[in-house]
Structures are given as structure tokens and as C-alpha cells.
Write a protein that holds these residues in place. Structure first.
Motif, PDB file in Angstrom:
ATOM      1  N   VAL A  82       0.833  -1.207   0.000  1.00  0.00           N
ATOM      2  CA  VAL A  82       0.000   0.000   0.000  1.00  0.00           C
ATOM      3  C   VAL A  82       0.863   1.250   0.000  1.00  0.00           C
ATOM      4  O   VAL A  82       0.626   2.198  -0.753  1.00  0.00           O
ATOM      5  N   ALA A  83       1.904   1.261   0.846  1.00  0.00           N
ATOM      6  CA  ALA A  83       2.791   2.424   0.902  1.00  0.00           C
ATOM      7  C   ALA A  83       3.453   2.664  -0.446  1.00  0.00           C
ATOM      8  O   ALA A  83       3.533   3.801  -0.924  1.00  0.00           O
ATOM      9  N   GLY A  84       3.919   1.589  -1.082  1.00  0.00           N
ATOM     10  CA  GLY A  84       4.580   1.721  -2.374  1.00  0.00           C
ATOM     11  C   GLY A  84       3.649   2.199  -3.468  1.00  0.00           C
ATOM     12  O   GLY A  84       3.996   3.061  -4.273  1.00  0.00           O
ATOM     13  N   ILE A  85       2.443   1.647  -3.503  1.00  0.00           N
ATOM     14  CA  ILE A  85       1.489   2.028  -4.545  1.00  0.00           C
ATOM     15  C   ILE A  85       1.112   3.499  -4.434  1.00  0.00           C
ATOM     16  O   ILE A  85       1.130   4.242  -5.419  1.00  0.00           O
ATOM     17  N   ILE A  91      -4.567   7.844   5.316  1.00  0.00           N
ATOM     18  CA  ILE A  91      -5.253   7.745   6.612  1.00  0.00           C
ATOM     19  C   ILE A  91      -6.753   7.551   6.416  1.00  0.00           C
ATOM     20  O   ILE A  91      -7.374   6.689   7.062  1.00  0.00           O
ATOM     21  N   ALA A  92      -7.344   8.321   5.497  1.00  0.00           N
ATOM     22  CA  ALA A  92      -8.782   8.213   5.265  1.00  0.00           C
ATOM     23  C   ALA A  92      -9.172   6.863   4.683  1.00  0.00           C
ATOM     24  O   ALA A  92     -10.257   6.337   4.966  1.00  0.00           O
ATOM     25  N   CYS A  93      -8.289   6.301   3.859  1.00  0.00           N
ATOM     26  CA  CYS A  93      -8.594   5.033   3.174  1.00  0.00           C
ATOM     27  C   CYS A  93      -8.076   3.809   3.916  1.00  0.00           C
ATOM     28  O   CYS A  93      -8.178   2.692   3.385  1.00  0.00           O
ATOM     29  N   ALA A  94      -7.522   3.986   5.102  1.00  0.00           N
ATOM     30  CA  ALA A  94      -6.969   2.855   5.842  1.00  0.00           C
ATOM     31  C   ALA A  94      -7.971   1.713   6.010  1.00  0.00           C
ATOM     32  O   ALA A  94      -7.625   0.538   5.777  1.00  0.00           O
ATOM     33  N   ILE A 125      -0.296   4.772  10.241  1.00  0.00           N
ATOM     34  CA  ILE A 125       1.112   5.131  10.467  1.00  0.00           C
ATOM     35  C   ILE A 125       1.804   5.449   9.143  1.00  0.00           C
ATOM     36  O   ILE A 125       2.589   6.399   9.049  1.00  0.00           O
ATOM     37  N   VAL A 126       1.517   4.660   8.094  1.00  0.00           N
ATOM     38  CA  VAL A 126       2.098   4.916   6.776  1.00  0.00           C
ATOM     39  C   VAL A 126       1.647   6.283   6.258  1.00  0.00           C
ATOM     40  O   VAL A 126       2.428   7.020   5.653  1.00  0.00           O
ATOM     41  N   GLY A 127       0.383   6.642   6.497  1.00  0.00           N
ATOM     42  CA  GLY A 127      -0.105   7.961   6.075  1.00  0.00           C
ATOM     43  C   GLY A 127       0.634   9.097   6.758  1.00  0.00           C
ATOM     44  O   GLY A 127       1.004  10.089   6.125  1.00  0.00           O
ATOM     45  N   VAL A 128       0.859   8.959   8.060  1.00  0.00           N
ATOM     46  CA  VAL A 128       1.634   9.973   8.789  1.00  0.00           C
ATOM     47  C   VAL A 128       3.051  10.058   8.236  1.00  0.00           C
ATOM     48  O   VAL A 128       3.622  11.155   8.102  1.00  0.00           O
ATOM     49  N   SER A 129       3.623   8.934   7.879  1.00  0.00           N
ATOM     50  CA  SER A 129       4.976   8.912   7.322  1.00  0.00           C
ATOM     51  C   SER A 129       5.045   9.685   6.013  1.00  0.00           C
ATOM     52  O   SER A 129       6.000  10.434   5.765  1.00  0.00           O
ATOM     53  N   ALA A 169       5.717  -3.985  12.839  1.00  0.00           N
ATOM     54  CA  ALA A 169       7.143  -3.667  12.712  1.00  0.00           C
ATOM     55  C   ALA A 169       7.427  -2.966  11.388  1.00  0.00           C
ATOM     56  O   ALA A 169       8.282  -2.073  11.318  1.00  0.00           O
ATOM     57  N   MET A 170       6.719  -3.362  10.314  1.00  0.00           N
ATOM     58  CA  MET A 170       6.938  -2.748   9.012  1.00  0.00           C
ATOM     59  C   MET A 170       6.541  -1.279   9.024  1.00  0.00           C
ATOM     60  O   MET A 170       7.287  -0.403   8.565  1.00  0.00           O
ATOM     61  N   ALA A 171       5.370  -0.961   9.554  1.00  0.00           N
ATOM     62  CA  ALA A 171       4.882   0.418   9.575  1.00  0.00           C
ATOM     63  C   ALA A 171       5.734   1.307  10.473  1.00  0.00           C
ATOM     64  O   ALA A 171       6.052   2.451  10.129  1.00  0.00           O
ATOM     65  N   VAL A 172       6.120   0.789  11.631  1.00  0.00           N
ATOM     66  CA  VAL A 172       6.964   1.563  12.556  1.00  0.00           C
ATOM     67  C   VAL A 172       8.318   1.848  11.909  1.00  0.00           C
ATOM     68  O   VAL A 172       8.880   2.940  12.055  1.00  0.00           O
ATOM     69  N   GLY A 173       8.837   0.877  11.167  1.00  0.00           N
ATOM     70  CA  GLY A 173      10.104   1.091  10.478  1.00  0.00           C
ATOM     71  C   GLY A 173      10.006   2.158   9.412  1.00  0.00           C
ATOM     72  O   GLY A 173      10.907   2.988   9.255  1.00  0.00           O
TER      73      GLY A 173
END
Length: 479
Positions: A49-52, A93-96, A114-118, A168-172
Motif C-alpha cells: 500500500v505504501a509503495g502504490i 489515513i482516510a482510506c486505511a 502510520i504509513v499515512g503519517v509517514s 514492525a513494518m509500519a513503525v520502520g
């Protein structure tokens, strides 16, 4: 200290990109051992999701920073970067909950937040470290990449060791973004400023809107296979598929970034008389990268994947050979990027990447009919190889060299890799010695092809090396 100053900063950039790949591989290996396959599959959905989302919102801010000629232009790009980061972050964040529903995993919703905040934080990075690469000064970028990758890897592994949880992935990812932004500001040679020049914004939008479309197509082509695998055959199969494709395709991201970082300035700085020479060096470089990967992965992909990720991630050689062929196509699919970004011919890049989605459409259809990953990969190889053929036929508007030279160098390499992959899949019987003999035959023919391309282009191996590892210069071409 004097010796360190003599090391080309582009070589240090290569080391940084190797660190990038090595860190990602090490993280993947560690998480595969620390997490159950289902938890590892959940972690993969977070990275997908983060990559896309990052790819589909690519506005070409980094190459625009390389092309920038004034502090005001860079300050305006900073403002655009913040705006982009805010939009992307709030969208994720909205689409989580939607992402969690797509993968049938409600527990992943906090990870996507967390990915959205990143993504929001990423918008505040200083672009001066990118702008300085135009002068082949890669040291600030190198430090940013290495420090942030170390932070990401350490945080992910420690978190997974304690909790054995996919978060762990999202925190990283969050740690990576925070570290990169902080380091880019510390190493910036000029103060970080914001501005909003309407003319610069208009030019950035003209340049970047096509790259956003390209990002959408690229995201679908490069990450859609994992989304389809997770949705169709489950998280356990996704974990196995990712273990194989990560070891194959993850280095491509770092290699393409490195080659883009060194060759885009070559094309930007080249005079009219130098473009043909640089173009031939670039085509040969791309073919060498794709061929080396293809033959190497056919020979070693199966034992290396099992050794690195564990025996539970053992895969059949036929699947390995198909991934090797797909990887070779994608490595050589980097062909248009540096000259297109340097000359602003973004339309061609968008069309090529959009055509590449045909591979996923074909493969996805076969996957849903047959339910086997082999058919997904076959469809992707067919569609993406056809798209690469189309690209070469229409590339004369960007590179001032003959189509015949590109066809011979690139498609000749692809033919040899495909022949070796097919032979290995059908006849080696999982015999490592027979597989080695098959790969050696293909490699010898491939080496002969590269030698004839170098001779035909009137290029030396020294010139090729200087193009790939340029030295820092004040202005002009480093070759």
C-alpha cells in the motif's frame, strides 16, 4: 582523508544504494524468520500500500530539483513537496479501512494510518541534497540514504523481536521518514525556504502531471501482482511469492535509482555532439544490467531464496525462471527514464508504462482462471516484453541512435535470457550441474553480444565505467 576525497562520490552513491538493497533484504529476511508467514504476509500488504500510493502521486519533484537553477525554484519545490505529502498522507489515513478490507485484514488499519503519517512527514525533506547531484556531488544524498536505512532496519527488527507483530513494518517506515527528513536538513548547504512562484508551479505541474500518470501505471505494473496474489490465493502464498520476487526485483529499485542519478546529469549536461555517444553507453549499460540479472537468477535464484528465507520458502525452478525473465525485462525497462527526465519527454514514459500494465491484465486474468502463480508470471512477461518492443520502435524521438542498435543490444539480450529460462524450466530436472551448464552457455553468447555492441558503438569499457561511476565536476560532462 586525502584518499577518501579521491573516491568519486558517485561510487559512494552506489555503496549507498547497495546499502539500500542490503537493508531491505536483511529486513525481509529478519521479518520472515521473526514473524509467522501470515504475519509476514500482513507486513507485506503494508509495504504494498505504501509503495502504490507513493508511486501514483509521483510528481517528479526529485528530477525537478536536479534541473533547478535558482534558490527560488527550489523553495517553490519545497512548498509543492509539502502539499503533495499532506494530500498523500491524509488520503492514506482516510482510506486505511478500505485497504484493510481489500486484503480481508481489519487488524492492519492502524498500520496504514502510520504509513499515512509517514508520507506527510516526507514532504518536509530538504531537496538541496538532490539538487547538488547535478554537479555530481552525491555525498549528502549518500549519508541521508545510509543513515535512514540503518534506522529503518534497526527499528523494524527490534520491534519484531519484541512483539512478533506485523506493525514492525509500519513503525520502520515511520522511523525511516523521520530520519531522512532530519538528515537532509542537517546536510543542506543552503537554508530551507518556502516560496510560491506561480510560473514555477505551472512548469512543475506541466512536467509532473504526466509522471503522476506514469506512477499510477508503474504502481499497477510493479505492485499489482502482489495485490492480486494476496486477494486471490491468500497471505501464505503471498509470503512465498514475495520472498522470491523480493530477492529478484528489490535490487532493481536501488540500481535504477543509482543509474538515474548518474545518467540524468549526463544527458542534461551533454552537448549536441555528445548525445549519441552517451545514448549508446546508456543502452549497453541497461542491457548489461538486465542480462547479468537474468542469467544469475536462473542459476542461483532457487537455492539462494531457500537459504536466505528458510526451507519453508522453497519454490520450483519453473517459477524461478519466470521471475528471472520478468526481472530481466523490468531491469531493461529502465531504458527510457534518464533521457526522458533530462529532456522532458515524459509522454513517451507514460505511454510505455501504461502499455506495461497489459502484462498484469493478461497475467491477472490467467491467475483468476487457473489459480496458479506461473500463469500470472507468463502473462506479465508477454505483456511487458511486447511493451518494451513498442518502446524501442518509438524511442528515436529521445535517443539519437538507430533502432537496429537498440533492438540488437536490448532485445538480443532478452531473447538469450528467455531461451535460457525456458530450457532450464523444461530440462534441468532441478539438477544444479545441468542448470549451471545451461546458464553458462547462455552467458557466453550474451558476453559475445555485449562485446559486439561495444565495438559497434565505438565505445570502450573504460568509457562505460566512467559513465557509470563519474567523478565530481564543477560543470559539464563527467565522462
Amino acid at each position: 582523508m586525502t584518499r577518501l576525497k579521491k573516491i568519486p562520490s558517485s561510487l559512494l552513491l552506489g555503496i549507498a544504494n547497495i546499502t539500500d538493497v542490503g537493508s531491505a533484504l536483511f529486513r525481509g529476511i529478519a521479518l520472515a524468520h521473526l514473524l509467522a508467514p501470515e504475519q509476514f504476509g500482513l507486513a507485506i500488504t503494508v509495504s504494498v500500500v505504501a509503495g502504490i500510493v507513493e508511486l501514483i502521486t509521483d510528481l517528479g519533484i526529485t528530477p525537478l530539483a536536479v534541473r533547478s537553477n535558482s534558490a527560488k525554484e527550489l523553495a517553490t519545490l519545497h512548498a509543492i513537496s509539502i502539499l503533495r505529502g499532506g494530500i498523500v498522507g491524509f488520503f492514506i489515513i482516510a482510506c486505511a479501512p478500505v485497504f484493510a478490507w481489500t486484503f480481508h485484514t481489519p487488524a492492519t488499519t492502524p498500520a496504514y494510518i502510520i504509513v499515512g503519517v509517514s508520507s506527510l512527514i516526507r514532504g518536509f525533506a530538504s531537496l538541496d541534497v538532490d539538487a547538488r547531484t547535478r554537479r555530481y556531488d552525491y555525498n549528502p544524498k549518500v549519508i541521508c540514504l545510509i543513515v535512514s536505512q540503518i534506522a529503518w532496519t534497526g527499528t523494524s527488527i527490534i520491534y519484531a523481536s519484541v512483539t512478533h507483530d506485523f506493525l514492525a513494518m509500519a513503525v520502520g517506515v515511520l522511523t525511516f521518514m523521520l530520519t531522512y527528513v532530519a538528515t537532509s536538513h542537517i546536510l543542506s548547504a543552503q537554508p530551507w525556504r518556502l516560496a510560491w512562484d506561480q510560473a514555477i508551479v505551472a512548469e512543475s505541474w506541466r512536467y509532473g502531471r504526466l509522471l503522476a500518470l506514469n506512477g499510477i501505471a508503474n504502481a499497477v505494473s510493479s505492485l499489482g501482482d502482489r495485490a492480486l496474489t494476496g486477494a486471490k490465493v491468500g497471505l501464505s502464498q503471498l509470503a512465498h511469492y514475495t520472498a522470491l520476487t523480493t530477492s529478484a526485483l528489490l535490487p532493481r529499485a536501488a540500481i535504477s535509482r543509482y543509474l538515474g542519478s548518474v545518467y540524468t546529469p549526463h544527458f542534461v549536461n551533454a552537448g549536441h555532439d555528445d548525445r549519441q555517444h552517451i545514448s549508446k553507453l546508456w543502452v549497453i549499460t541497461v542491457a548489461m544490467i538486465g542480462g547479468t540479472f537474468g542469467f544469475g537468477f536462473i542459476a542461483l535464484g532457487q537455492p539462494v531464496t531457500a537459504l536466505v528465507y528458510g526451507s519453508r520458502y522453497q519454490v520450483d525452478q519453473a517459477l524461478v525462471s519466470l521471475v528471472a525473465l520478468l526481472g530481466a525485462i523490468r531491469y531493461m525497462g529502465c531504458l527510457p527514464t534518464p533521457p526522458v527526465l533530462a529532456y522532458g519527454k515524459n509522454e513517451l514514459l507514460v505511454r510505455y508504462t501504461t502499455l506495461s500494465m497489459s502484462g498484469l491484465a493478461i497475467g491477472g486474468g490467467l491467475l483468476f482462471i487457473a489459480g496458479r502463480l506461473e500463469y500470472l508470471l507468463i502473462g506479465m512477461c508477454v505483456g511487458e516484453a511486447a511493451s518494451l518492443t513498442w518502446l524501442i520502435a518509438n524511442f528515436s524521438t529521445v535517443l539519437p541512435i538507430s533502432k537496429l542498435f537498440i533492438y540488437k543490444t536490448v532485445m538480443g539480450t532478452l531473447f538469450l535470457v528467455a531461451s535460457t529460462a525456458l530450457t532450464s524450466s523444461l530440462w534441468d530436472g532441478n539438477d544444479p550441474l545441468l542448470r549451471a551448464a545451461i546458464c553458462m552457455t547462455g552467458t557466453v553468447l550474451y558476453a559475445m553480444l555485449m562485446w559486439t555492441s561495444l565495438v559497434g558503438a565505438n565505445c570502450s569499457t573504460t568509457q562505460l565505467l566512467r559513465a557509470v561511476v563519474p567523478s565530481k565536476v564543477a560543470r559539464g560532462n563527467a565522462i
